[in-house]
Design a protein around this motif. Structure first.
Motif, PDB file in Angstrom:
ATOM      1  N   MET A  35      18.222   7.579  -2.999  1.00 19.22           N
ATOM      2  CA  MET A  35      17.749   8.969  -2.873  1.00 19.22           C
ATOM      3  C   MET A  35      16.223   9.036  -2.961  1.00 19.22           C
ATOM      4  SD  MET A  35      20.452  10.606  -5.597  1.00 19.22           S
ATOM      5  CE  MET A  35      19.713   9.732  -6.947  1.00 19.22           C
ATOM      6  N   SER A  36      15.644  10.002  -2.253  1.00 18.82           N
ATOM      7  CA  SER A  36      14.192  10.249  -2.355  1.00 18.82           C
ATOM      8  C   SER A  36      13.853  11.487  -1.546  1.00 18.82           C
ATOM      9  CB  SER A  36      13.385   9.065  -1.789  1.00 18.82           C
ATOM     10  OG  SER A  36      13.333   9.126  -0.371  1.00 18.82           O
ATOM     11  N   SER A  37      12.594  11.889  -1.574  1.00 12.72           N
ATOM     12  CA  SER A  37      12.114  12.912  -0.641  1.00 12.72           C
ATOM     13  C   SER A  37      12.106  12.320   0.767  1.00 12.72           C
ATOM     14  CB  SER A  37      10.667  13.307  -0.915  1.00 12.72           C
ATOM     15  OG  SER A  37      10.386  13.362  -2.236  1.00 12.72           O
ATOM     16  N   PRO A  38      12.012  13.165   1.797  1.00  9.55           N
ATOM     17  CA  PRO A  38      11.862  12.618   3.150  1.00  9.55           C
ATOM     18  C   PRO A  38      10.591  11.766   3.232  1.00  9.55           C
ATOM     19  CG  PRO A  38      12.259  15.001   3.232  1.00  9.55           C
ATOM     20  CD  PRO A  38      12.020  14.648   1.791  1.00  9.55           C
ATOM     21  N   GLU A 142       3.308  11.115  -3.096  1.00 15.68           N
ATOM     22  CA  GLU A 142       3.939  12.393  -3.481  1.00 15.68           C
ATOM     23  C   GLU A 142       3.314  12.981  -4.745  1.00 15.68           C
ATOM     24  OE1 GLU A 142       8.440  12.162  -3.071  1.00 15.68           O
ATOM     25  OE2 GLU A 142       7.853  10.164  -2.454  1.00 15.68           O
ATOM     26  N   GLY A 143       2.463  12.204  -5.434  1.00 19.76           N
ATOM     27  CA  GLY A 143       1.815  12.720  -6.643  1.00 19.76           C
ATOM     28  C   GLY A 143       2.547  12.311  -7.909  1.00 19.76           C
ATOM     29  N   ASN A 163       7.052   3.391  -4.615  1.00 22.36           N
ATOM     30  CA  ASN A 163       6.731   2.723  -3.343  1.00 22.36           C
ATOM     31  C   ASN A 163       5.331   3.110  -2.839  1.00 22.36           C
ATOM     32  OD1 ASN A 163       7.200   1.132  -1.048  1.00 22.36           O
ATOM     33  ND2 ASN A 163       8.065   2.857   0.100  1.00 22.36           N
ATOM     34  N   LYS A 164       4.871   2.345  -1.880  1.00 22.67           N
ATOM     35  CA  LYS A 164       3.591   2.547  -1.186  1.00 22.67           C
ATOM     36  C   LYS A 164       2.399   2.280  -2.105  1.00 22.67           C
ATOM     37  CE  LYS A 164       5.682   5.918   1.997  1.00 22.67           C
ATOM     38  NZ  LYS A 164       5.511   7.041   2.892  1.00 22.67           N
ATOM     39  N   ILE A 165       2.553   1.322  -3.030  1.00 17.88           N
ATOM     40  CA  ILE A 165       1.433   1.040  -3.944  1.00 17.88           C
ATOM     41  C   ILE A 165       0.228   0.463  -3.187  1.00 17.88           C
ATOM     42  CG2 ILE A 165       2.813   0.780  -6.063  1.00 17.88           C
ATOM     43  CD1 ILE A 165       2.522  -2.271  -5.703  1.00 17.88           C
ATOM     44  N   ASP A 166       0.433   0.030  -1.935  1.00 18.87           N
ATOM     45  CA  ASP A 166      -0.712  -0.401  -1.118  1.00 18.87           C
ATOM     46  C   ASP A 166      -1.679   0.745  -0.858  1.00 18.87           C
ATOM     47  OD1 ASP A 166       0.280   0.445   2.065  1.00 18.87           O
ATOM     48  OD2 ASP A 166       1.786   0.309   0.523  1.00 18.87           O
ATOM     49  N   LEU A 168      -2.592   3.035  -3.134  1.00 21.14           N
ATOM     50  CA  LEU A 168      -3.214   3.525  -4.378  1.00 21.14           C
ATOM     51  C   LEU A 168      -4.743   3.606  -4.327  1.00 21.14           C
ATOM     52  CD1 LEU A 168      -0.944   2.016  -7.179  1.00 21.14           C
ATOM     53  CD2 LEU A 168      -1.333   4.436  -6.657  1.00 21.14           C
ATOM     54  N   PRO A 169      -5.433   2.653  -3.629  1.00 23.74           N
ATOM     55  CA  PRO A 169      -6.897   2.762  -3.603  1.00 23.74           C
ATOM     56  C   PRO A 169      -7.414   4.043  -2.939  1.00 23.74           C
ATOM     57  CG  PRO A 169      -6.177   0.589  -2.845  1.00 23.74           C
ATOM     58  CD  PRO A 169      -4.942   1.421  -2.993  1.00 23.74           C
ATOM     59  N   TYR A 170      -6.569   4.718  -2.172  1.00 25.09           N
ATOM     60  CA  TYR A 170      -7.036   5.880  -1.410  1.00 25.09           C
ATOM     61  C   TYR A 170      -6.650   7.213  -2.024  1.00 25.09           C
ATOM     62  CZ  TYR A 170      -7.004   1.889   1.687  1.00 25.09           C
ATOM     63  OH  TYR A 170      -7.169   0.624   2.193  1.00 25.09           O
ATOM     64  N   ILE A 171      -5.891   7.201  -3.108  1.00 28.16           N
ATOM     65  CA  ILE A 171      -5.397   8.460  -3.681  1.00 28.16           C
ATOM     66  C   ILE A 171      -5.579   8.449  -5.203  1.00 28.16           C
ATOM     67  CG2 ILE A 171      -3.700   8.986  -1.872  1.00 28.16           C
ATOM     68  CD1 ILE A 171      -1.603   7.608  -3.472  1.00 28.16           C
ATOM     69  N   ASP A 172      -5.352   9.613  -5.846  1.00 27.65           N
ATOM     70  CA  ASP A 172      -5.621   9.682  -7.290  1.00 27.65           C
ATOM     71  C   ASP A 172      -4.344   9.728  -8.139  1.00 27.65           C
ATOM     72  OD1 ASP A 172      -4.688  12.140  -6.651  1.00 27.65           O
ATOM     73  OD2 ASP A 172      -6.429  13.272  -7.373  1.00 27.65           O
TER      74      ASP A 172
END
Ligand SMILES: Nc1nc2c(ncn2[C@@H]2O[C@H](COP(=O)(O)OP(=O)(O)O)[C@@H](O)[C@H]2O)c(=O)[nH]1
Ligand SMILES: [Mg+2]
Length: 219
Positions: A35-38, A142-143, A163-166, A168-172
């Motif tokens: 399960m997850s968001s789209p 997703e925050g 997921n998508k830890i690649d 992380l450098p671009y978001i807070d």
């Protein structure tokens, strides 16, 4: 005369989920409800999982989407059995949909069945389908406020894949806050930080599956 009354939709759903569960147990199958968001990465995670494990265990996938067969096509390309459920508007899969989809799957020939639920952080967690474990993915884009805003899915899942830890450098997004708040809701939650894009951290996830697959453990 005592008339049985099914109190609500969830109770009717749970009764059929028990029947699915009996079928899964009779066939020694591990069943995961993903399960997850789209867009968090459910189908990508499944593609990676099938690539990594399909020579070791026999995998089948049920895909849930409101419309289209595109996710089942992505999985079928990997050479494993895939069935698509289109819910025609419903925001989650329920046990009846799974019960009918099972007629399209050769259950005895499988070791692992993964059900990719409809993308939504709320309703999928409310509906049992007979699974052994609920697994959730939260992508870092997703925050970090999602565990506190949508606690039910975190409380009912066995594993959280961040997921998508690649990215992380671009978001807070604060991954430690996601961990802290998720464990505050569910202290038993196992948390893996992964990038399905870069294939980082996925070995722990693959091992988690193998250690819970009855037919693999008994070999
Ligand atoms: N940067 C990045 N993108 C990802 C990652 N995992 C999935 N994606 C992308 O996120 C988008 C949605 O993925 P998908 O697996 O279809 O998500 P689903 O809707 O949850 O099944 C696609 O464009 C994927 O390529 C990841 O680890 N990093
Ligand atoms: Mg998908």
């Amino acid at each position: 005369m005592k008339i049985p009354v099914i109190r609500n939709i969830l109770e009717a759903n749970d009764q059929l989920a028990e029947i699915n569960k009996i079928l899964f147990k009779q066939n020694n199958l591990l069943v995961l409800n993903l399960m997850s968001s789209p867009g968090a990465g459910k189908t990508t995670l499944l593609e990676r999982t099938v690539d990594a494990l399909k020579d070791t265990i026999r995998i089948g996938v049920i895909e849930g989407d409101i419309q289209t067969t595109s996710d089942a096509e992505r999985i079928a390309k990997k050479g494993v059995a895939a069935v698509q459920i289109n819910t025609d508007g419903a925001c989650h899969l329920d046990s009846k949909m799974i019960y009918h989809a099972l007629k399209e799957i050769d259950i005895p020939s499988l070791d692992l069945l993964v059900i990719e639920n409809v993308g939504n952080l709320v309703c999928p967690a409310e509906f049992e389908v007979g699974e052994d474990h609920k697994i959730m993915i939260l992508s870092v884009t997703e925050g970090d406020d999602k565990p506190l805003k949508y606690p039910l899915m975190f409380s009912r899942s066995s594993v959280l894949l961040i997921n998508k830890i690649d990215l992380l450098p671009y978001i807070d997004t604060d991954v430690e806050k996601i961990r802290r708040d998720s464990l505050g809701i569910n202290p038993d939650l196992e948390i893996f930080e992964v990038s399905c894009r870069k294939q980082d951290g996925l070995d722990t996830w693959f091992n988690w599956i193998l250690h819970r697959t009855p037919k693999y453990k008994s070999k």
